[in-house]
Design an enzyme around this catalytic site. Structure first.
Site, PDB file in Angstrom:
ATOM      1  N   LYS A  18      35.147  48.302   6.946  1.00 17.69           N
ATOM      2  CA  LYS A  18      35.162  48.717   5.528  1.00 17.69           C
ATOM      3  C   LYS A  18      33.931  48.155   4.795  1.00 17.69           C
ATOM      4  O   LYS A  18      33.244  48.885   4.093  1.00 17.69           O
ATOM      5  CB  LYS A  18      36.439  48.225   4.827  1.00 17.69           C
ATOM      6  CG  LYS A  18      37.728  48.744   5.424  1.00 17.69           C
ATOM      7  CD  LYS A  18      38.944  48.251   4.668  1.00 17.69           C
ATOM      8  CE  LYS A  18      39.169  46.753   4.708  1.00 17.69           C
ATOM      9  NZ  LYS A  18      39.450  46.199   6.049  1.00 17.69           N
ATOM     10  N   ARG A  94      45.684  47.218  -1.514  1.00 21.90           N
ATOM     11  CA  ARG A  94      46.259  46.807  -0.232  1.00 21.90           C
ATOM     12  C   ARG A  94      47.763  46.779  -0.242  1.00 21.90           C
ATOM     13  O   ARG A  94      48.389  46.410   0.746  1.00 21.90           O
ATOM     14  CB  ARG A  94      45.835  45.380   0.086  1.00 21.90           C
ATOM     15  CG  ARG A  94      44.495  45.317   0.673  1.00 21.90           C
ATOM     16  CD  ARG A  94      44.274  43.926   1.149  1.00 21.90           C
ATOM     17  NE  ARG A  94      42.869  43.758   1.155  1.00 21.90           N
ATOM     18  CZ  ARG A  94      42.194  43.201   2.136  1.00 21.90           C
ATOM     19  NH1 ARG A  94      42.807  42.705   3.159  1.00 21.90           N
ATOM     20  NH2 ARG A  94      40.916  43.114   2.088  1.00 21.90           N
ATOM     21  N   ARG A 131      32.310  37.970  14.707  1.00 20.87           N
ATOM     22  CA  ARG A 131      31.643  38.005  13.395  1.00 20.87           C
ATOM     23  C   ARG A 131      31.178  36.613  12.939  1.00 20.87           C
ATOM     24  O   ARG A 131      31.869  35.629  13.119  1.00 20.87           O
ATOM     25  CB  ARG A 131      32.600  38.559  12.330  1.00 20.87           C
ATOM     26  CG  ARG A 131      32.033  38.415  10.924  1.00 20.87           C
ATOM     27  CD  ARG A 131      32.730  39.236   9.896  1.00 20.87           C
ATOM     28  NE  ARG A 131      34.128  38.911   9.764  1.00 20.87           N
ATOM     29  CZ  ARG A 131      34.984  39.634   9.051  1.00 20.87           C
ATOM     30  NH1 ARG A 131      34.573  40.720   8.440  1.00 20.87           N
ATOM     31  NH2 ARG A 131      36.236  39.282   8.967  1.00 20.87           N
ATOM     32  N   ARG A 163      33.740  32.899   9.669  1.00 21.52           N
ATOM     33  CA  ARG A 163      34.512  32.944   8.429  1.00 21.52           C
ATOM     34  C   ARG A 163      35.784  32.117   8.589  1.00 21.52           C
ATOM     35  O   ARG A 163      36.389  32.135   9.667  1.00 21.52           O
ATOM     36  CB  ARG A 163      34.859  34.411   8.106  1.00 21.52           C
ATOM     37  CG  ARG A 163      34.660  34.762   6.653  1.00 21.52           C
ATOM     38  CD  ARG A 163      34.726  36.233   6.428  1.00 21.52           C
ATOM     39  NE  ARG A 163      36.095  36.726   6.300  1.00 21.52           N
ATOM     40  CZ  ARG A 163      36.401  37.965   5.940  1.00 21.52           C
ATOM     41  NH1 ARG A 163      35.435  38.842   5.682  1.00 21.52           N
ATOM     42  NH2 ARG A 163      37.648  38.357   5.844  1.00 21.52           N
ATOM     43  N   ARG A 174      46.706  38.302   9.105  1.00 20.41           N
ATOM     44  CA  ARG A 174      46.072  39.377   8.324  1.00 20.41           C
ATOM     45  C   ARG A 174      46.452  40.736   8.886  1.00 20.41           C
ATOM     46  O   ARG A 174      46.718  41.682   8.145  1.00 20.41           O
ATOM     47  CB  ARG A 174      44.549  39.196   8.321  1.00 20.41           C
ATOM     48  CG  ARG A 174      44.095  38.077   7.397  1.00 20.41           C
ATOM     49  CD  ARG A 174      42.757  37.486   7.805  1.00 20.41           C
ATOM     50  NE  ARG A 174      41.690  38.458   7.769  1.00 20.41           N
ATOM     51  CZ  ARG A 174      40.580  38.368   8.508  1.00 20.41           C
ATOM     52  NH1 ARG A 174      40.398  37.357   9.329  1.00 20.41           N
ATOM     53  NH2 ARG A 174      39.656  39.283   8.410  1.00 20.41           N
TER      54      ARG A 174
HETATM   55  P1  AP5 Z   1      33.511  44.514   8.439  1.00 21.27           P
HETATM   56  O1  AP5 Z   1      32.682  45.626   7.928  1.00 21.27           O
HETATM   57  O2  AP5 Z   1      33.356  43.150   7.815  1.00 21.27           O
HETATM   58  O3  AP5 Z   1      35.045  44.952   8.478  1.00 21.27           O
HETATM   59  P2  AP5 Z   1      36.131  44.975   7.345  1.00 21.27           P
HETATM   60  O4  AP5 Z   1      36.971  46.166   7.581  1.00 21.27           O
HETATM   61  O5  AP5 Z   1      35.480  44.832   5.993  1.00 21.27           O
HETATM   62  O6  AP5 Z   1      36.955  43.693   7.759  1.00 21.27           O
HETATM   63  P3  AP5 Z   1      37.300  42.362   7.024  1.00 21.27           P
HETATM   64  O7  AP5 Z   1      37.790  41.407   8.069  1.00 21.27           O
HETATM   65  O8  AP5 Z   1      36.166  41.872   6.147  1.00 21.27           O
HETATM   66  O9  AP5 Z   1      38.469  42.806   6.152  1.00 21.27           O
HETATM   67  P4  AP5 Z   1      39.541  41.919   5.594  1.00 21.27           P
HETATM   68  O10 AP5 Z   1      40.411  42.913   4.985  1.00 21.27           O
HETATM   69  O11 AP5 Z   1      40.180  40.954   6.510  1.00 21.27           O
HETATM   70  O12 AP5 Z   1      38.726  40.940   4.652  1.00 21.27           O
HETATM   71  P5  AP5 Z   1      38.445  40.952   3.113  1.00 21.27           P
HETATM   72  O13 AP5 Z   1      37.175  40.255   2.944  1.00 21.27           O
HETATM   73  O14 AP5 Z   1      38.624  42.291   2.509  1.00 21.27           O
HETATM   74  O15 AP5 Z   1      33.245  44.401  10.016  1.00 21.27           O
HETATM   75  C1  AP5 Z   1      33.837  43.384  10.795  1.00 21.27           C
HETATM   76  C2  AP5 Z   1      32.858  43.000  11.932  1.00 21.27           C
HETATM   77  O16 AP5 Z   1      32.654  44.131  12.777  1.00 21.27           O
HETATM   78  C3  AP5 Z   1      31.456  42.595  11.430  1.00 21.27           C
HETATM   79  O17 AP5 Z   1      30.943  41.566  12.249  1.00 21.27           O
HETATM   80  C4  AP5 Z   1      30.628  43.867  11.574  1.00 21.27           C
HETATM   81  O18 AP5 Z   1      29.250  43.597  11.776  1.00 21.27           O
HETATM   82  C5  AP5 Z   1      31.276  44.518  12.792  1.00 21.27           C
HETATM   83  N1  AP5 Z   1      31.247  45.994  12.739  1.00 21.27           N
HETATM   84  C6  AP5 Z   1      31.537  46.784  11.670  1.00 21.27           C
HETATM   85  N2  AP5 Z   1      31.413  48.089  11.999  1.00 21.27           N
HETATM   86  C7  AP5 Z   1      31.048  48.102  13.315  1.00 21.27           C
HETATM   87  C8  AP5 Z   1      30.777  49.161  14.249  1.00 21.27           C
HETATM   88  N3  AP5 Z   1      30.846  50.465  13.891  1.00 21.27           N
HETATM   89  N4  AP5 Z   1      30.446  48.811  15.511  1.00 21.27           N
HETATM   90  C9  AP5 Z   1      30.366  47.505  15.884  1.00 21.27           C
HETATM   91  N5  AP5 Z   1      30.594  46.465  15.060  1.00 21.27           N
HETATM   92  C10 AP5 Z   1      30.935  46.772  13.788  1.00 21.27           C
HETATM   93  O19 AP5 Z   1      39.671  40.062   2.573  1.00 21.27           O
HETATM   94  C11 AP5 Z   1      39.773  38.690   2.895  1.00 21.27           C
HETATM   95  C12 AP5 Z   1      41.025  38.088   2.270  1.00 21.27           C
HETATM   96  O20 AP5 Z   1      40.962  38.206   0.842  1.00 21.27           O
HETATM   97  C13 AP5 Z   1      42.361  38.741   2.633  1.00 21.27           C
HETATM   98  O21 AP5 Z   1      42.873  38.263   3.851  1.00 21.27           O
HETATM   99  C14 AP5 Z   1      43.229  38.335   1.430  1.00 21.27           C
HETATM  100  O22 AP5 Z   1      43.631  36.987   1.534  1.00 21.27           O
HETATM  101  C15 AP5 Z   1      42.267  38.455   0.292  1.00 21.27           C
HETATM  102  N6  AP5 Z   1      42.256  39.789  -0.348  1.00 21.27           N
HETATM  103  C16 AP5 Z   1      41.218  40.676  -0.365  1.00 21.27           C
HETATM  104  N7  AP5 Z   1      41.565  41.788  -1.033  1.00 21.27           N
HETATM  105  C17 AP5 Z   1      42.849  41.620  -1.445  1.00 21.27           C
HETATM  106  C18 AP5 Z   1      43.761  42.433  -2.159  1.00 21.27           C
HETATM  107  N8  AP5 Z   1      43.435  43.665  -2.588  1.00 21.27           N
HETATM  108  N9  AP5 Z   1      44.999  41.953  -2.382  1.00 21.27           N
HETATM  109  C19 AP5 Z   1      45.364  40.727  -1.973  1.00 21.27           C
HETATM  110  N10 AP5 Z   1      44.541  39.893  -1.278  1.00 21.27           N
HETATM  111  C20 AP5 Z   1      43.286  40.336  -1.020  1.00 21.27           C
END
Ligand code: AP5
Length: 225
Positions: A18, A94, A131, A163, A174
């Site tokens: 994402k 979410r 990552r 991270r 998660r």
């Molecule tokens: P990346 O692009 O970072 O993937 P992502 O889908 O954004 O995954 P995240 O782990 O960042 O999502 P998340 O939901 O856990 O974290 P968030 O920061 O939103 O890619 C991941 C890896 O794969 C990278 O190394 C990238 O280079 C690689 N990659 C990507 N595409 C690729 C491809 N095509 N091929 C190969 N490699 C690839 O949230 C963190 C925390 O914040 C949550 O756990 C929660 O505690 C809180 N939070 C955030 N939003 C909310 C909300 N709305 N409500 C409540 N709590 C929230």
């Protein structure tokens, strides 16, 4: 000429890409990239009251309470860049409650499209384990694509680390939270005729092309001039 703001939300399990795709979409259309994860991590780093409230949830890999996150997103969506040109939401909504709150915030127009990035669980586990991120600016790297010099960020010179919530235990939590709280949003948006499902497996550039095709089916075309 006045153009209609672009309003996109991304769904997908952790590691689906994402953040990676939202960044490309944001550059392509010159719209705001609104990542709730990035906002939360920045608040934790800055030690703000919001960051203090969120810190423990992030470390455990649990969702921050709706009441904490909805107000912050509403405020960000009210800023001039998001209102004028539009946005791509990464990590919000979410939960069903967040999706309903978002509908109220965006009245009367609502979202233009919701893209669900589909990637199997085994692959997201591989991606998250490899990552690495900059501890200062949040830039993304991986074991396969490290920064140029000794785990020092190419962008800001900060230390590149794993991270805090990319531990095995937090990843498991998660992913469980995704299945119980977020996956039901797929049916929610399908029912509203807004859902596009995009295969997130493959090179990031290939996935980006698929995303553009999906957006075009909802009338979202063109690029930043
Ligand atoms: P990346 O692009 O970072 O993937 P992502 O889908 O954004 O995954 P995240 O782990 O960042 O999502 P998340 O939901 O856990 O974290 P968030 O920061 O939103 O890619 C991941 C890896 O794969 C990278 O190394 C990238 O280079 C690689 N990659 C990507 N595409 C690729 C491809 N095509 N091929 C190969 N490699 C690839 O949230 C963190 C925390 O914040 C949550 O756990 C929660 O505690 C809180 N939070 C955030 N939003 C909310 C909300 N709305 N409500 C409540 N709590 C929230």
């Amino acid at each position: 000429m006045v153009s209609t703001p672009i309003r996109i939300a991304l769904l997908g399990r952790q590691g689906a890409g994402k953040g990676t795709q939202a960044m490309r979409i944001s550059h392509h259309f010159a719209i705001a990239h609104i990542s709730t994860g990035d906002m939360l991590r920045a608040a934790v780093r800055a030690g703000t009251p919001f960051g203090e409230k969120a810190k423990a949830y992030l470390q455990r890999g649990e969702l921050v309470p709706d009441a904490v996150i909805v107000g912050v997103v509403a405020e960000r969506l009210g800023e001039p860049d998001a209102k004028r040109r539009g946005f791509v939401l990464d990590g919000f909504p979410r939960t069903l409650h967040q999706a309903e709150a978002l509908e109220s915030i965006l009245l009367p127009e609502g979202l233009g499209v919701v893209v669900n990035l589909e990637v199997p669980e085994w692959l997201v586990l591989e991606r998250l384990a490899s990552r690495r991120v900059c501890s200062v600016c949040g830039a993304n790297y991986s074991v396969a694509m490290p920064p140029h010099v000794d785990w020092t960020c190419d962008v800001c010179g900060g230390e590149v680390v794993q991270r805090a919530d990319d531990t095995e235990e937090a990843i498991r939590r998660r992913l469980a939270a995704y299945e119980s709280a977020t996956a039901p949003l797929i049916a929610f948006y399908e029912g509203r005729g807004l859902l596009e499902t995009v295969d997130g497996v493959g090179d990031p550039e290939e996935v980006h092309e698929r995303m553009l095709e999906a957006l075009a089916r909802h009338g979202i075309v063109g690029e930043a001039g």
